[in-house]
Scaffold this motif. Structure first.
Motif, PDB file in Angstrom:
ATOM      1  N   ALA A 424      25.164  35.452  64.527  1.00 14.87           N
ATOM      2  CA  ALA A 424      25.590  35.976  63.233  1.00 14.87           C
ATOM      3  C   ALA A 424      27.104  35.855  63.073  1.00 14.87           C
ATOM      4  O   ALA A 424      27.603  35.480  62.005  1.00 14.87           O
ATOM      5  CB  ALA A 424      25.155  37.422  63.084  1.00 14.87           C
ATOM      6  N   HIS A 425      27.839  36.173  64.151  1.00 15.39           N
ATOM      7  CA  HIS A 425      29.299  36.110  64.082  1.00 15.39           C
ATOM      8  C   HIS A 425      29.766  34.679  63.854  1.00 15.39           C
ATOM      9  O   HIS A 425      30.669  34.431  63.048  1.00 15.39           O
ATOM     10  CB  HIS A 425      29.910  36.663  65.362  1.00 15.39           C
ATOM     11  N   ARG A 426      29.173  33.722  64.545  1.00 16.57           N
ATOM     12  CA  ARG A 426      29.522  32.326  64.338  1.00 16.57           C
ATOM     13  C   ARG A 426      29.255  31.911  62.896  1.00 16.57           C
ATOM     14  O   ARG A 426      30.069  31.247  62.261  1.00 16.57           O
ATOM     15  CB  ARG A 426      28.722  31.425  65.281  1.00 16.57           C
ATOM     16  N   PHE A 427      28.120  32.323  62.395  1.00 17.28           N
ATOM     17  CA  PHE A 427      27.729  31.933  61.034  1.00 17.28           C
ATOM     18  C   PHE A 427      28.713  32.482  60.016  1.00 17.28           C
ATOM     19  O   PHE A 427      29.210  31.746  59.153  1.00 17.28           O
ATOM     20  CB  PHE A 427      26.315  32.441  60.752  1.00 17.28           C
ATOM     21  N   MET A 428      29.041  33.755  60.104  1.00 14.80           N
ATOM     22  CA  MET A 428      29.893  34.360  59.082  1.00 14.80           C
ATOM     23  C   MET A 428      31.329  33.865  59.165  1.00 14.80           C
ATOM     24  O   MET A 428      32.044  33.873  58.156  1.00 14.80           O
ATOM     25  CB  MET A 428      29.834  35.888  59.160  1.00 14.80           C
ATOM     26  N   THR A 429      31.765  33.406  60.330  1.00 18.82           N
ATOM     27  CA  THR A 429      33.129  32.911  60.460  1.00 18.82           C
ATOM     28  C   THR A 429      33.247  31.411  60.195  1.00 18.82           C
ATOM     29  O   THR A 429      34.270  30.939  59.701  1.00 18.82           O
ATOM     30  CB  THR A 429      33.693  33.215  61.859  1.00 18.82           C
ATOM     31  N   GLU A 430      32.202  30.649  60.481  1.00 18.07           N
ATOM     32  CA  GLU A 430      32.291  29.197  60.364  1.00 18.07           C
ATOM     33  C   GLU A 430      31.760  28.649  59.041  1.00 18.07           C
ATOM     34  O   GLU A 430      32.167  27.571  58.600  1.00 18.07           O
ATOM     35  CB  GLU A 430      31.537  28.529  61.521  1.00 18.07           C
ATOM     36  N   VAL A 431      30.856  29.355  58.390  1.00 22.21           N
ATOM     37  CA  VAL A 431      30.277  28.854  57.141  1.00 22.21           C
ATOM     38  C   VAL A 431      31.248  29.086  55.987  1.00 22.21           C
ATOM     39  O   VAL A 431      31.807  30.176  55.828  1.00 22.21           O
ATOM     40  CB  VAL A 431      28.916  29.529  56.865  1.00 22.21           C
ATOM     41  N   GLU A 432      31.441  28.059  55.172  1.00 20.99           N
ATOM     42  CA  GLU A 432      32.366  28.121  54.049  1.00 20.99           C
ATOM     43  C   GLU A 432      31.631  28.503  52.770  1.00 20.99           C
ATOM     44  O   GLU A 432      31.393  27.675  51.886  1.00 20.99           O
ATOM     45  CB  GLU A 432      33.080  26.779  53.884  1.00 20.99           C
ATOM     46  N   SER A 433      31.259  29.758  52.688  1.00 22.27           N
ATOM     47  CA  SER A 433      30.640  30.317  51.482  1.00 22.27           C
ATOM     48  C   SER A 433      31.339  31.615  51.135  1.00 22.27           C
ATOM     49  O   SER A 433      31.796  32.345  52.021  1.00 22.27           O
ATOM     50  CB  SER A 433      29.141  30.571  51.694  1.00 22.27           C
ATOM     51  N   GLY A 434      31.384  31.912  49.854  1.00 18.02           N
ATOM     52  CA  GLY A 434      32.084  33.107  49.415  1.00 18.02           C
ATOM     53  C   GLY A 434      31.340  34.394  49.690  1.00 18.02           C
ATOM     54  O   GLY A 434      31.951  35.456  49.820  1.00 18.02           O
ATOM     55  N   MET A 435      30.014  34.323  49.771  1.00 18.37           N
ATOM     56  CA  MET A 435      29.190  35.511  50.017  1.00 18.37           C
ATOM     57  C   MET A 435      28.159  35.162  51.086  1.00 18.37           C
ATOM     58  O   MET A 435      27.415  34.188  50.937  1.00 18.37           O
ATOM     59  CB  MET A 435      28.521  35.970  48.714  1.00 18.37           C
ATOM     60  N   ILE A 436      28.133  35.927  52.139  1.00 22.14           N
ATOM     61  CA  ILE A 436      27.289  35.622  53.298  1.00 22.14           C
ATOM     62  C   ILE A 436      26.390  36.816  53.596  1.00 22.14           C
ATOM     63  O   ILE A 436      26.838  37.973  53.590  1.00 22.14           O
ATOM     64  CB  ILE A 436      28.158  35.263  54.517  1.00 22.14           C
ATOM     65  N   GLY A 437      25.130  36.518  53.850  1.00 27.86           N
ATOM     66  CA  GLY A 437      24.173  37.554  54.204  1.00 27.86           C
ATOM     67  C   GLY A 437      23.727  37.420  55.651  1.00 27.86           C
ATOM     68  O   GLY A 437      23.391  36.322  56.093  1.00 27.86           O
ATOM     69  N   VAL A 438      23.722  38.502  56.372  1.00 30.28           N
ATOM     70  CA  VAL A 438      23.168  38.561  57.722  1.00 30.28           C
ATOM     71  C   VAL A 438      21.939  39.452  57.644  1.00 30.28           C
ATOM     72  O   VAL A 438      22.051  40.664  57.440  1.00 30.28           O
ATOM     73  CB  VAL A 438      24.184  39.107  58.740  1.00 30.28           C
ATOM     74  N   ASN A 439      20.776  38.836  57.711  1.00 30.76           N
ATOM     75  CA  ASN A 439      19.499  39.527  57.504  1.00 30.76           C
ATOM     76  C   ASN A 439      19.437  40.175  56.117  1.00 30.76           C
ATOM     77  O   ASN A 439      18.738  41.163  55.907  1.00 30.76           O
ATOM     78  CB  ASN A 439      19.246  40.571  58.608  1.00 30.76           C
ATOM     79  N   VAL A 440      20.165  39.597  55.178  1.00 30.83           N
ATOM     80  CA  VAL A 440      20.161  39.997  53.769  1.00 30.83           C
ATOM     81  C   VAL A 440      20.000  38.708  52.968  1.00 30.83           C
ATOM     82  O   VAL A 440      20.879  37.854  52.982  1.00 30.83           O
ATOM     83  CB  VAL A 440      21.460  40.718  53.368  1.00 30.83           C
ATOM     84  N   SER A 441      18.878  38.572  52.272  1.00 29.58           N
ATOM     85  CA  SER A 441      18.549  37.279  51.675  1.00 29.58           C
ATOM     86  C   SER A 441      19.321  36.971  50.398  1.00 29.58           C
ATOM     87  O   SER A 441      19.508  35.804  50.050  1.00 29.58           O
ATOM     88  CB  SER A 441      17.039  37.209  51.390  1.00 29.58           C
TER      89      SER A 441
END
Length: 501
Positions: A424-441
């Motif tokens: 989850a940490h890798r995803f939220m830091t590396e993905v270039e999107s303005g709004m990110i969900g972790v187990n939130v669709s």
């Protein structure tokens, strides 16, 4: 006699000239239910003149006076919930339940706008040198032009314009010509809430009115929500006319599912986030990226099972999960996207073409459609499909899933389902999107956080929600002041720069 839907200027509804009009349809039936008058430049000029004068007075109103109107608007929104949901459903096609969900988020945005006095407070420093105090203050920018999409007839305008008005601006709003009635109902509620005439104005229209707003010298800023192609045009043209512009545009939101995730929960989340409102949402999940073959095979089974259970029906069918797409043109575009994906080699798992809703043969319905084995060279990956067509891709690793997500032009929202904090940490830091969900669709933030995408999902520096929205609708002034004693001798003339004087 065909109903003519007009405008709202200076606190009064106006029928319009009727010289240029467009059809308004009920997507559930395919029937034309009204005509919408398209305002001309003279009507826009009058609306801007009215807004300019009313805005000057409103901008001088106290915070308490403005807050009282916002509080009353919230009460009226709740009292008119059923009426507004009916209006939205009839012209948009979304279900009543979905329309009420939209209105709930609209009310949340209205509630946050009450905080305008807090989020626009200035800064103050005493005696920065020579008994000089320095402070900043935020003031309204003037008249705001609002251009909004069909897919959220009330929510987007509410969160956009309530903050603009709360900080002291006046508004000239061009809603989507596909859903014009909701705009007039919203204007009526503003008037009932006690907003002075002329602060809130509606001019219906098409591209001609968009261009009019972008070119008008009396409009200081423009807020836009819609497609990327139009949003980029709005941003470039608006800024070329020296306006501040915030344009919130398309999305192709990826949902990565790790092998350790709760796959049943992930499948339910994907189906709900992907097909809700006939997938006519910029925050809808478009692409499902299960990591690894075993994850993909199992998730595919679950998604097919859950998608097959969806019911499509008219907006006022309480059993329907989603309704029609907004227009015949939209339906045709969705059908063409399905054909293109088949030609590109996508594996068609569920085919929503040819869906018939009993008693609504002419409605603009497309059943839930699902593809597998979509790749980055296909149109299904590249283009935003504003209709119920979703796809599965098959990355083998998290690295590949992140690379696929970041390779897309859009960066609105991205989602990961996992039980592993490191992933989850890798995803939220590396993905270039303005709004990110972790187990939130659907990572649509609460109204007191900023909303906006990255890359080609947003043009301009403003945000739609949150404190940054208040900043977008205000300009900052910085004041340096000193109050010498009455008997203080005049300082000698000195041309030397001395910041501590």
């Amino acid at each position: 006699m065909t109903q003519l839907i007009g405008h709202f200027i200076a606190g009064q509804p106006e029928a319009g000239t009727g010289r240029r009009t467009g059809p308004v349809f009920n997507p559930s039936t395919g029937q034309e239910i009204a005509r919408c008058d398209y305002a001309d430049r003279a009507t826009l000029d009058r609306a801007v003149d009215v807004a300019t004068q009313a805005g000057k007075r409103w901008g001088r109103a106290s915070h308490a006076a403005r807050q009282a109107v916002i509080f009353k608007l919230r009460e009226l929104m709740i009292a008119n919930l059923d009426l507004l949901a009916e209006v939205i459903g009839r012209e948009h096609g979304k279900t009543i339940a979905d329309a009420k969900g939209e209105l709930g988020r609209a009310i949340e945005g209205i509630e946050f706008a009450v905080n305008a006095p807090h989020v626009t407070k200035g800064e103050f420093a005493t005696n920065v040198g020579g008994d000089i105090d320095v402070f900043s203050m935020r003031t309204p920018i003037g008249v705001v032009g609002a251009i909004t999409p069909f897919n959220f007839p009330i929510m987007v305008p509410a969160v956009m314009m309530t903050m603009a008005i709360s900080v002291g601006n006046a508004v000239v709003w061009k809603p989507s010509e596909k859903v014009p009635t909701a705009a007039l109902e919203f204007a009526r509620l503003w008037k009932e809430a006690g907003l002075p005439d002329g602060v809130f104005n509606v001019v219906q229209g098409d591209k001609e009115m968009v261009d009019g707003i972008l070119e008008h010298p009396g409009i200081a800023g423009v807020s836009f929500v819609g497609s990327t192609a139009v949003g980029e045009y709005v941003y470039q043209k608006g800024t070329s006319h020296n306006k501040r512009v915030a344009a919130f545009t398309g999305g192709k939101n990826h949902m990565v599912v790790m092998p350790d995730a709760d796959l049943d929960a992930a499948a339910s989340a994907f189906v709900a986030a992907g097909f809700g409102s006939a997938s006519q949402r910029c925050m809808a999940v478009s692409l499902l990226l299960p990591v690894g073959q075993a994850t993909a095979d199992r998730l595919r089974e679950l998604v097919i099972e859950k998608t097959k259970a969806l019911k499509v029906g008219p907006y006022n069918d309480p059993q329907a999960d989603f309704g029609a797409v907004v227009s015949a043109q939209s339906k045709q575009a969705v059908l063409q996207a399905i054909e293109n994906c088949i030609k590109d080699g996508g594996e068609l798992l569920l085919d929503g073409r040819g869906l018939q809703v009993p008693g609504h043969a002419n409605g603009y319905y497309v059943g839930p459609t699902l593809f597998d084995r979509v790749t980055t060279d296909m149109q299904m990956y590249k283009e935003e499909i504003f209709g119920p067509v979703r796809a599965i891709m098959r990355p083998m690793t998290l690295d590949e899933a992140i690379a696929i997500t970041n390779a897309h032009d859009f960066g609105n929202g991205s989602v990961i389902y996992t039980r592993d904090g490191k992933s989850a940490h890798r995803f939220m830091t590396e993905v270039e999107s303005g709004m990110i969900g972790v187990n939130v669709s659907v990572p649509l933030p609460a109204a007191y956080f900023n909303f906006g995408g990255l890359r080609r999902s947003k043009f301009g520096e403003g945000h739609l929600y949150g404190p940054d929205a208040a900043r977008f609708y205000t300009k900052i002034k910085t004041i340096s002041q000193r109050w010498p004693d009455a008997d203080q001798e005049a300082a000698p003339v000195s041309l030397a720069f001395n910041p501590k004087a």
